[in-house]
Scaffold this motif. Sequence first.
Motif, PDB file in Angstrom:
ATOM      1  N   LEU A  56      -2.407  10.269   9.672  1.00 22.79           N
ATOM      2  CA  LEU A  56      -1.832  10.702  10.646  1.00 22.79           C
ATOM      3  C   LEU A  56      -1.862  10.390  11.431  1.00 22.79           C
ATOM      4  N   GLN A  57      -2.924  10.522  12.152  1.00 22.56           N
ATOM      5  CA  GLN A  57      -3.041  10.137  13.596  1.00 22.56           C
ATOM      6  C   GLN A  57      -1.844   9.225  13.686  1.00 22.56           C
ATOM      7  N   GLU A  58      -1.710   7.705  12.718  1.00 20.07           N
ATOM      8  CA  GLU A  58      -1.067   6.941  13.048  1.00 20.07           C
ATOM      9  C   GLU A  58       0.220   7.717  12.837  1.00 20.07           C
ATOM     10  N   LEU A  59       0.405   8.101  11.912  1.00 23.89           N
ATOM     11  CA  LEU A  59       2.106   8.437  11.915  1.00 23.89           C
ATOM     12  C   LEU A  59       2.822   9.375  13.321  1.00 23.89           C
ATOM     13  N   ARG A  60       1.406  10.002  13.884  1.00 24.90           N
ATOM     14  CA  ARG A  60       2.002  10.625  14.586  1.00 24.90           C
ATOM     15  C   ARG A  60       2.248   9.793  15.819  1.00 24.90           C
ATOM     16  N   ARG A  61       1.630   8.842  16.275  1.00 24.39           N
ATOM     17  CA  ARG A  61       1.624   7.336  17.268  1.00 24.39           C
ATOM     18  C   ARG A  61       3.081   6.700  16.478  1.00 24.39           C
ATOM     19  N   GLY A  62       4.175   7.011  15.877  1.00 22.78           N
ATOM     20  CA  GLY A  62       4.808   5.788  15.412  1.00 22.78           C
ATOM     21  C   GLY A  62       4.060   5.021  15.046  1.00 22.78           C
ATOM     22  N   GLY A  63       3.189   4.992  13.650  1.00 20.61           N
ATOM     23  CA  GLY A  63       2.473   3.779  13.005  1.00 20.61           C
ATOM     24  C   GLY A  63       3.887   3.589  11.648  1.00 20.61           C
ATOM     25  N   ASP A  64       4.038   2.419  11.248  1.00 21.35           N
ATOM     26  CA  ASP A  64       4.456   2.380  10.325  1.00 21.35           C
ATOM     27  C   ASP A  64       4.350   2.564   8.978  1.00 21.35           C
ATOM     28  N   PHE A  65       5.415   4.159   9.047  1.00 20.42           N
ATOM     29  CA  PHE A  65       5.212   4.699   8.000  1.00 20.42           C
ATOM     30  C   PHE A  65       4.590   5.126   7.230  1.00 20.42           C
ATOM     31  N   TRP A  66       5.360   4.358   5.970  1.00 20.54           N
ATOM     32  CA  TRP A  66       5.347   3.560   4.718  1.00 20.54           C
ATOM     33  C   TRP A  66       3.468   3.490   4.389  1.00 20.54           C
ATOM     34  N   TRP A  67       3.167   2.958   5.262  1.00 19.75           N
ATOM     35  CA  TRP A  67       1.877   1.938   5.823  1.00 19.75           C
ATOM     36  C   TRP A  67       0.791   3.272   5.635  1.00 19.75           C
ATOM     37  N   GLU A  68       0.780   3.742   6.181  1.00 19.07           N
ATOM     38  CA  GLU A  68       0.429   5.065   6.950  1.00 19.07           C
ATOM     39  C   GLU A  68       0.051   5.586   5.631  1.00 19.07           C
ATOM     40  N   MET A  69       1.626   6.241   5.167  1.00 19.92           N
ATOM     41  CA  MET A  69       1.500   7.646   4.324  1.00 19.92           C
ATOM     42  C   MET A  69       0.701   7.110   2.885  1.00 19.92           C
ATOM     43  N   SER A  70       1.160   5.484   2.642  1.00 19.47           N
ATOM     44  CA  SER A  70       0.114   5.492   1.557  1.00 19.47           C
ATOM     45  C   SER A  70      -1.372   5.452   1.785  1.00 19.47           C
ATOM     46  N   ASN A  71      -1.972   4.510   2.914  1.00 22.76           N
ATOM     47  CA  ASN A  71      -2.770   5.020   3.387  1.00 22.76           C
ATOM     48  C   ASN A  71      -3.622   6.590   3.787  1.00 22.76           C
ATOM     49  N   ALA A  72      -2.920   7.646   3.390  1.00 21.63           N
ATOM     50  CA  ALA A  72      -3.228   9.340   3.919  1.00 21.63           C
ATOM     51  C   ALA A  72      -2.969   9.273   2.586  1.00 21.63           C
ATOM     52  N   ARG A  73      -2.313   8.821   1.875  1.00 19.81           N
ATOM     53  CA  ARG A  73      -2.958   9.448  -0.121  1.00 19.81           C
ATOM     54  C   ARG A  73      -3.824   8.419  -0.617  1.00 19.81           C
ATOM     55  N   THR A  74      -3.294   7.899  -0.590  1.00 15.11           N
ATOM     56  CA  THR A  74      -4.911   6.615  -1.530  1.00 15.11           C
ATOM     57  C   THR A  74      -5.945   7.679  -0.768  1.00 15.11           C
ATOM     58  N   TRP A  75      -6.684   8.086   0.588  1.00 16.41           N
ATOM     59  CA  TRP A  75      -7.804   8.175   0.934  1.00 16.41           C
ATOM     60  C   TRP A  75      -7.705   9.606   0.664  1.00 16.41           C
ATOM     61  N   MET A  76      -6.736  10.353   0.669  1.00 15.60           N
ATOM     62  CA  MET A  76      -6.600  11.865  -0.166  1.00 15.60           C
ATOM     63  C   MET A  76      -7.234  12.193  -1.448  1.00 15.60           C
ATOM     64  N   SER A  77      -6.444  11.008  -2.196  1.00 17.05           N
ATOM     65  CA  SER A  77      -6.876  10.827  -3.457  1.00 17.05           C
ATOM     66  C   SER A  77      -8.272  10.310  -3.643  1.00 17.05           C
ATOM     67  N   ALA A  78      -8.993   9.838  -3.177  1.00 16.78           N
ATOM     68  CA  ALA A  78     -10.180   9.356  -3.521  1.00 16.78           C
ATOM     69  C   ALA A  78     -10.894  10.783  -3.018  1.00 16.78           C
ATOM     70  N   ALA A  79     -10.567  11.246  -1.795  1.00 14.29           N
ATOM     71  CA  ALA A  79     -11.982  12.390  -2.188  1.00 14.29           C
ATOM     72  C   ALA A  79     -11.651  13.255  -3.041  1.00 14.29           C
ATOM     73  N   ILE A  80     -10.459  13.318  -3.399  1.00 15.19           N
ATOM     74  CA  ILE A  80     -10.010  14.681  -4.524  1.00 15.19           C
ATOM     75  C   ILE A  80     -11.305  13.932  -6.098  1.00 15.19           C
ATOM     76  N   THR A  81     -11.108  12.665  -6.297  1.00  8.05           N
ATOM     77  CA  THR A  81     -11.558  12.093  -7.474  1.00  8.05           C
ATOM     78  C   THR A  81     -13.321  12.711  -6.975  1.00  8.05           C
ATOM     79  N   TYR A  82     -13.582  11.951  -5.170  1.00  5.47           N
ATOM     80  CA  TYR A  82     -15.440  11.956  -5.713  1.00  5.47           C
ATOM     81  C   TYR A  82     -16.040  13.875  -5.802  1.00  5.47           C
ATOM     82  N   GLU A  83     -14.814  14.668  -5.487  1.00  2.00           N
ATOM     83  CA  GLU A  83     -15.194  16.069  -5.334  1.00  2.00           C
ATOM     84  C   GLU A  83     -15.089  16.524  -7.553  1.00  2.00           C
ATOM     85  N   ASP A  84     -14.267  15.321  -8.058  1.00  2.05           N
ATOM     86  CA  ASP A  84     -14.203  15.323  -9.319  1.00  2.05           C
ATOM     87  C   ASP A  84     -14.850  14.263 -10.128  1.00  2.05           C
ATOM     88  N   THR A  85     -16.290  13.551  -9.824  1.00  4.31           N
ATOM     89  CA  THR A  85     -17.534  13.616  -9.739  1.00  4.31           C
ATOM     90  C   THR A  85     -18.075  14.074  -9.542  1.00  4.31           C
TER      91      THR A  85
END
Length: 181
Positions: free
Chosen positions: A113-142
């Motif tokens: 999200l910081q990279e997004l704010r700094r003007g990083g590659d939107f779709w790449w950073e958005m994909s990363n953020a979604r992937t990592w959030m999904s992983a956090a949810i998976t750990y919680e479900d586990t």
Amino acid sequence: MQTPLLFSLLLFLLLAIDDGDASPKHDLVRQSCVHATYPAVCLRTLRPYRSTAGTPWDLARAAVNVSMAHVRKTTEFLTKAKGSGQRERGALNDCVEEMADAVDELSKTMSALQELRRGGDFWWEMSNARTWMSAAITYEDTCLDGLEEIGGKVRSDVRKKVTNVGRVTSNALYLINLLHE
């Protein structure tokens, strides 16, 4: 003479009452949370950020911070919880590890999200953020899945806390997903 005084007092009282609807930033919280997976949880946990979250990006970042705080608090609870047998203690220890992994994923999300704010590659950073959030949810479900083998009050208390963490994290993912709209 009394009418202007009464009117002024009434106006003062109306302005002093804050049900949250008067603030445009609260409207952002309310509008963003209304369609979240868990809207009541979203509104309750993000309402304190209404004065600082002026943009959807600010709100998504606040939601990830709220999720991290909930995970850390739950980890503290899990660390202090006493299992009555080896199986319960093992499940609790596994949950502590899962929560630590979730914090790592949430930290990576904040970096994206910081990279997004700094003007990083939107779709790449958005994909990363979604992937990592999904992983956090998976750990919680586990963690929740590991509780199936134990019973009693410990299971009930842990399940409530971890379920709440999952809801807060799910809402944070929802708010991140709103950033591309």
